[in-house]
Design an enzyme around this catalytic site. Structure first.
Site, PDB file in Angstrom:
ATOM      1  N   LYS A  56      45.194  34.850  41.051  1.00  0.00           N
ATOM      2  CA  LYS A  56      44.668  33.674  41.733  1.00  0.00           C
ATOM      3  C   LYS A  56      43.725  32.931  40.796  1.00  0.00           C
ATOM      4  O   LYS A  56      42.754  33.493  40.297  1.00  0.00           O
ATOM      5  CB  LYS A  56      43.914  34.086  43.006  1.00  0.00           C
ATOM      6  CG  LYS A  56      43.380  32.894  43.791  1.00  0.00           C
ATOM      7  CD  LYS A  56      42.907  33.305  45.178  1.00  0.00           C
ATOM      8  CE  LYS A  56      41.457  33.694  45.237  1.00  0.00           C
ATOM      9  NZ  LYS A  56      40.526  32.559  45.323  1.00  0.00           N
ATOM     10  N   ASP A  83      44.472  28.249  43.914  1.00  0.00           N
ATOM     11  CA  ASP A  83      43.684  28.161  45.150  1.00  0.00           C
ATOM     12  C   ASP A  83      42.641  27.050  45.018  1.00  0.00           C
ATOM     13  O   ASP A  83      41.461  27.310  44.815  1.00  0.00           O
ATOM     14  CB  ASP A  83      43.027  29.519  45.415  1.00  0.00           C
ATOM     15  CG  ASP A  83      42.274  29.553  46.740  1.00  0.00           C
ATOM     16  OD1 ASP A  83      42.569  28.720  47.628  1.00  0.00           O
ATOM     17  OD2 ASP A  83      41.388  30.414  46.886  1.00  0.00           O
ATOM     18  N   ARG A 232      36.765  41.292  42.699  1.00  0.00           N
ATOM     19  CA  ARG A 232      35.826  42.138  41.961  1.00  0.00           C
ATOM     20  C   ARG A 232      36.133  43.629  41.916  1.00  0.00           C
ATOM     21  O   ARG A 232      35.869  44.254  40.867  1.00  0.00           O
ATOM     22  CB  ARG A 232      34.406  41.866  42.475  1.00  0.00           C
ATOM     23  CG  ARG A 232      33.976  40.453  42.099  1.00  0.00           C
ATOM     24  CD  ARG A 232      32.821  39.965  42.926  1.00  0.00           C
ATOM     25  NE  ARG A 232      33.242  39.699  44.292  1.00  0.00           N
ATOM     26  CZ  ARG A 232      32.430  39.244  45.237  1.00  0.00           C
ATOM     27  NH1 ARG A 232      31.166  39.005  44.958  1.00  0.00           N
ATOM     28  NH2 ARG A 232      32.892  39.013  46.454  1.00  0.00           N
TER      29      ARG A 232
HETATM   30  O1  C5P Z   1      35.449  39.490  47.049  1.00  0.00           O
HETATM   31  P1  C5P Z   1      36.563  39.378  46.042  1.00  0.00           P
HETATM   32  O2  C5P Z   1      36.025  39.340  44.630  1.00  0.00           O
HETATM   33  O3  C5P Z   1      37.666  40.392  46.224  1.00  0.00           O
HETATM   34  O4  C5P Z   1      37.174  37.930  46.361  1.00  0.00           O
HETATM   35  C1  C5P Z   1      38.450  37.566  46.011  1.00  0.00           C
HETATM   36  C2  C5P Z   1      38.774  36.167  46.455  1.00  0.00           C
HETATM   37  O5  C5P Z   1      38.959  36.048  47.869  1.00  0.00           O
HETATM   38  C3  C5P Z   1      37.740  35.115  46.082  1.00  0.00           C
HETATM   39  O6  C5P Z   1      38.358  34.286  45.125  1.00  0.00           O
HETATM   40  C4  C5P Z   1      37.464  34.326  47.340  1.00  0.00           C
HETATM   41  O7  C5P Z   1      37.633  32.949  47.116  1.00  0.00           O
HETATM   42  C5  C5P Z   1      38.527  34.776  48.309  1.00  0.00           C
HETATM   43  N1  C5P Z   1      38.054  34.793  49.687  1.00  0.00           N
HETATM   44  C6  C5P Z   1      37.275  35.787  50.167  1.00  0.00           C
HETATM   45  N2  C5P Z   1      36.873  35.857  51.453  1.00  0.00           N
HETATM   46  C7  C5P Z   1      37.247  34.936  52.272  1.00  0.00           C
HETATM   47  C8  C5P Z   1      38.038  33.877  51.832  1.00  0.00           C
HETATM   48  C9  C5P Z   1      38.431  33.824  50.544  1.00  0.00           C
HETATM   49  O8  C5P Z   1      36.900  36.658  49.418  1.00  0.00           O
HETATM   50  N3  C5P Z   1      36.853  35.072  53.502  1.00  0.00           N
END
Ligand code: C5P
Length: 253
Positions: A56, A83, A232
């Site tokens: 992404k 995205d 992350r």
């Molecule tokens: O928290 P993490 O690093 O896994 O996030 C991954 C992606 O998910 C981020 O790019 C964020 O934009 C997206 N996202 C999210 N939670 C939401 C909507 C989108 O973490 N509720």
């Protein structure tokens, strides 16, 4: 990026129906490249290796590095989920989707709140690339009922998600972005012939970070997610490939 990024076999076309039940679990995993430089992105992609096929690219990396980062990922055989959450007049969104299609992205996002005409313009433009999946964002998970009320949106968050998803699917979008909780409601109300992409996924035992409600990969898939987005936990892992493989193992069970 191609000079230092090893190629992988092409991940194949995205499944526009959302039914990935018989496929390679890697088809379901999307790794979020939430970094500010192409060099940092390259490092993550190389470290993940062939444990993931789809990445992404969001507004941070795209704003910092522009379309070349997308071209390089596509040229190396990866699939790209762009995205950028387009939300503008139909002509402008259609034109942006035309450009995204020509970059070779496999999935992209638009805001369902842009309305039926805007969504239709996005879908029509995306048809230039038959495998391109147009996903609608319904209600940002950072918003609650109170926030919706303040901007004049009636009904509960859940009602609003279903209403906006219905508008998106009626106007040809192939899917939506939704939390695991919303995913089960959407499957119950709207069936299983569309894609659901679910972020906020955390393998058991990993740091929650700033995510408020998190689910495991297996819970997300059980709730109806076609694809999970993980950032992350993979990108900041000491061994990103091992973390990705652990997630794939959890999805496969
Ligand atoms: O928290 P993490 O690093 O896994 O996030 C991954 C992606 O998910 C981020 O790019 C964020 O934009 C997206 N996202 C999210 N939670 C939401 C909507 C989108 O973490 N509720």
């Amino acid at each position: 990026m191609p000079t230092t990024l090893p190629s992988v076999p092409h991940g194949g076309p995205s499944d526009r129906s959302g039914d990935l039940s018989n496929g390679d679990p890697r088809q379901r995993l999307i790794v979020a490249l939430d970094v500010s430089t192409a060099a940092a992105a390259r490092k993550i992609v190389a470290a993940v290796g062939d444990s993931a096929l789809t990445y992404k690219v969001g507004m941070q990396l795209y704003t910092a590095e522009g379309p070349q980062v997308v071209r390089d990922l596509v040229a190396s055989g990866r699939r790209v989920f762009l995205d950028l959450k387009y939300h503008d007049i139909p002509t402008t969104v259609g034109a942006a989707v035309t450009e995204a299609a020509s970059l070779g992205v496999s999935m992209l996002t638009v805001h369902a709140a842009g309305g039926g005409k805007m969504l239709r313009a996005a879908v029509d433009a995306a048809n230039a690339r038959p495998e391109l999946v147009v996903l609608a964002v319904t209600v940002l998970t950072s918003m609650d009922g109170n926030d919706l009320d303040k901007i004049g949106v009636r009904g509960t968050v859940e009602d609003t998600v279903v209403r906006l998803a219905t508008i998106a699917l009626t106007n040809g979008c192939q899917g939506v972005v939704a939390s695991a909780r919303e995913a089960s409601t959407l499957r119950a109300e709207l069936g299983d012939k569309f894609v659901i992409v679910t972020p906020g996924v955390r393998p058991a035992g990993s740091a929650v970070g700033d995510q408020v409600r998190v689910v495991t990969p297996a819970e997300a898939v059980a709730s109806g997610a076609s694809y999970i987005v993980v950032g992350r936990p993979i990108t900041e892992a000491a061994d990103p490939a091992a973390e990705a493989r652990a997630i794939l193992g959890q999805i496969s069970q």
